[in-house]
Write an enzyme that holds these catalytic residues in place. Structure first.
Site, PDB file in Angstrom:
ATOM      1  N   ASN A 162     -38.767 -24.982  29.490  1.00 27.21           N
ATOM      2  CA  ASN A 162     -40.217 -25.053  29.364  1.00 27.21           C
ATOM      3  C   ASN A 162     -40.679 -23.912  28.465  1.00 27.21           C
ATOM      4  O   ASN A 162     -40.882 -22.783  28.905  1.00 27.21           O
ATOM      5  CB  ASN A 162     -40.875 -24.960  30.736  1.00 27.21           C
ATOM      6  CG  ASN A 162     -40.591 -26.177  31.595  1.00 27.21           C
ATOM      7  OD1 ASN A 162     -41.178 -27.231  31.407  1.00 27.21           O
ATOM      8  ND2 ASN A 162     -39.649 -26.025  32.526  1.00 27.21           N
ATOM      9  N   GLU A 163     -40.811 -24.216  27.198  1.00 27.05           N
ATOM     10  CA  GLU A 163     -41.131 -23.213  26.186  1.00 27.05           C
ATOM     11  C   GLU A 163     -42.629 -22.887  26.190  1.00 27.05           C
ATOM     12  O   GLU A 163     -43.425 -23.569  26.852  1.00 27.05           O
ATOM     13  CB  GLU A 163     -40.722 -23.729  24.800  1.00 27.05           C
ATOM     14  CG  GLU A 163     -39.229 -24.009  24.640  1.00 27.05           C
ATOM     15  CD  GLU A 163     -38.391 -22.742  24.454  1.00 27.05           C
ATOM     16  OE1 GLU A 163     -38.867 -21.639  24.789  1.00 27.05           O
ATOM     17  OE2 GLU A 163     -37.247 -22.868  23.974  1.00 27.05           O
ATOM     18  N   PRO A 164     -43.041 -21.831  25.455  1.00 30.01           N
ATOM     19  CA  PRO A 164     -44.470 -21.522  25.342  1.00 30.01           C
ATOM     20  C   PRO A 164     -45.273 -22.762  24.966  1.00 30.01           C
ATOM     21  O   PRO A 164     -44.888 -23.534  24.086  1.00 30.01           O
ATOM     22  CB  PRO A 164     -44.497 -20.467  24.237  1.00 30.01           C
ATOM     23  CG  PRO A 164     -43.191 -19.752  24.383  1.00 30.01           C
ATOM     24  CD  PRO A 164     -42.211 -20.824  24.752  1.00 30.01           C
TER      25      PRO A 164
END
Length: 641
Positions: A162-164
């Protein structure tokens, strides 16, 4: 009262944090927690449902679980697992797949039922992924939800993948990986260009449904992002901050990963301190930077307004504190890294005697000597010391394949020009070309290719050391066995590594040893090489008297630098010396213009070194010291007597 003190100490922290002395201790605690869940569920005749993570962080946890199965009879027959994520696209039999990772580190060594293992499928057609992800969520719910989810944390702040930009209610889905995440994975894939751009991951919302969440982090590399996750504002720019909204989360850290939390980094802001000499130096340098004043201009008001009133009360007046710290900084600066002959050395970092020292520089890779301490290296030679350099590893994994062909082509042409037979060499060359044409990411090279890569690094190291002024007899190539695997993951330290190092130390009997002190990466070549040196010296100190007069100085590599308050010897460099250092680095042509493994810093090594050395000099100047062109920094290792 103890409870109140703890609350005050952790008031900057927005979620529960437990800090352990080491990764080993912390990982064992997590493994015991997992074992307790499994055993409690077994007693009830129920399944334990675990959410598992991959990467370097949980490996020691899995090692402990395997030991518990093998030595304590912990059974996994009642365990159902769901992994957080998988690269996309990814074949399960690929060495970089998380299927292979989990099999290698856990599943192949325990009695878990294969039908109870769930890992996102990286082989799906894209149009089937959405339905698959929904089914993955439903499967977790159908078995009662996750009893425990373990997490690592990426330097982008990602949990899972879950990236920025991820939403706090996100579910399992296909995502695009951040460029930093791909750079961090580049060693596993033999270059960033081979890292998939996408992945399938559980969502933040999926993770939140777990009955218990443990996020683990080890090493200094994770300290910065841990501070943001624990003390920062909740933001989609750092997805791990969403965990502040959970009532079921605990961060498990080693001391290095926790080192930038306020209670450890600047404890005077949260509690009364025991004001040791080291603590005072660190605090005053911090205060100088905070208020943007030289040390000698700091006032009572500066101290009182920045949490340091206790220091003034106990050890003031302020001027005396300022003078003491300023003198410590001034006394760390020396143009004589081997000691100044016939001088009062009571206020200098190195001894004046013996005036003619034997200095041994250990370089983990064949260019670390000139990149990290090239100016000091040259100055030691110029000042008449007997300097030796020992290259601990061949560095053969960091050479481009195209360079191998170019050098072999040169050799063939040269042999032809002097009338030498080239038939056999040309056959070897054709084998190399055929191999490289079909070479897969991180595939182990042919022996001949590995040898050529090592020869390239060796010839460059000779050129660099000669430029620094060394005779060939003072240049030593060790090729320590632990490194010679031909792949990214190296073997554990062997007894031969230590014995070979002891033999070299005994032969030279140095007064000074310089070694790479980069400890941020707990699995990196630098720290492994340092541990070998340390063990060798510890053994020798038990039996050989010369070791009592041998000092061990640590330098940092091209990746990082010591904090100003840590520095015990700062060697200033003139503009001319900076140029000489750069020219020594330029001898390592295979590492220009872009190294094979640049990490997350795309600058060339000579640029990194120059800017890092300049920054150290600027830091000293801003504290009120002389304005030098550049500085190389060192910290002395203190042996326990």
């Amino acid at each position: 009262m103890a409870r109140l003190n703890l609350l005050e100490e952790t008031r900057f922290e927005k979620l529960p944090v437990k800090v352990f002395a080491s990764e080993d201790e912390a990982a064992l605690k997590v493994a015991q927690n997992i074992a307790n869940i499994i055993q409690k569920k077994q007693a009830k005749g129920e399944y334990a449902v675990l959410g598992l993570a991959t990467g370097a962080t949980p490996i020691e946890v899995y090692n402990n679980l395997v030991k518990m199965y093998q030595e304590q009879g912990l059974s996994f027959k009642n365990v159902i697992t769901f992994n957080l994520d998988e690269y996309y696209p990814m074949q399960p039999d690929s060495r970089q797949s998380y299927v292979a990772f989990m099999d290698e580190h856990l599943f192949n060594h325990i009695d878990i039922k294969r039908e109870n293992i769930h890992i996102p499928d990286g082989t799906l057609d894209k149009d089937k992924i959405a339905d698959y992800c929904l089914a993955y969520e439903n499967k977790i719910e159908s078995v009662g939800g996750l009893d425990l989810q373990i997490l690592g944390i990426g330097r982008t702040g990602h949990i899972g993948f879950n990236e920025p930009g991820s939403a706090p209610n996100s579910g399992t889905r296909l995502v695009t990986l951040d460029d930093l995440t791909r750079r961090d994975a580049s060693r596993d894939f033999g270059g960033k260009e081979n890292v998939p751009t996408k992945a399938i991951t559980m969502g933040v919302g999926t993770i939140f449904k777990a009955k218990e969440i443990i996020l683990m982090a080890w090493s200094k590399k994770k300290a910065s992002i841990i501070k943001k996750a624990v003390e920062g504002e909740i933001s989609g720019n750092v997805p791990a901050t969403y965990l502040q909204l959970s009532d079921n989360v605990t961060f498990i850290l080693d001391e290095e990963a926790a080192s930038e939390l306020t209670r450890f980094n600047t404890p005077w802001l949260v509690k009364d301190c025991v004001w040791t000499k080291k603590m005072i130096k660190k605090a005053v340098i911090w205060l100088s930077s905070e208020v943007n004043k030289p040390v000698l201009k700091l006032t009572d008001e500066d101290y009182n307004n920045n949490g340091m009133a206790q220091l003034v009360t106990e050890q003031g007046p302020v001027y005396d504190i300022n003078i003491d710290v300023f003198n410590q900084l001034q006394h760390s600066i020396t143009g004589w890294p081997g000691g100044k002959p016939e001088a009062d050395d009571s206020q200098r970092p190195e001894r004046a005697e013996p005036s003619h020292k034997r200095s041994l520089i250990f370089a983990p890779h064949p260019d670390d000597d000139v990149i990290s301490m090239g100016g000091t290296f040259i100055r030691l030679v110029d000042q008449g010391h007997e300097v030796h350099v020992a290259y601990q590893t061949s560095g053969n994994t960091a050479v481009w394949d195209t360079d191998v062909l170019r050098y072999v082509e040169f050799t063939i042409d040269f042999n032809k020009s002097i009338g030498e037979e080239t038939e056999h060499l040309e056959k070897v060359y054709q084998n190399m070309r055929a191999f490289l044409k079909t070479k897969q990411p991180n595939q182990i090279d042919l022996t001949e290719i590995k040898n050529v890569k090592a020869f390239i690094r060796k010839s460059e190291a000779y050129a660099g050391a000669r430029y620094a002024g060394l005779e060939d007899k003072h240049i030593h190539f060790m090729a320590l066995p632990f490194y010679e695997t031909g792949k990214k993951i190296k073997n554990p330290i062997k007894e031969e590594d230590i014995k070979q190092t002891m033999a070299l130390l005994q032969k030279i009997q140095p007064h000074q040893v310089f070694a790479a002190g980069d400890f941020d990466d707990p699995h990196g070549t630098h720290i492994v090489c340092f541990h070998i040196i340390l063990e060798a010296m510890k053994r020798l100190r038990k039996t050989e008297n010369w070791t009592k007069d041998c000092w061990l100085w640590m330098y940092r590599g091209a990746w990082d630098e010591f904090e100003t308050h840590e520095i015990e010897m700062a060697v200033p460099l003139s503009p001319h010396e900076v140029t000489r250092k750069r020219n020594a680095i330029f001898q390592h042509q295979s590492q220009k213009d872009r190294p094979v493994f640049p990490g997350d810093d795309e600058r060339e090594f000579w640029v990194r070194a120059a800017e890092r050395n300049r920054e150290t000099a600027v830091n000293y100047h801003q504290l009120g010291l002389a304005n030098y062109e550049a500085m190389e920094a060192f910290v002395r290792w203190k042996f326990e007597e």
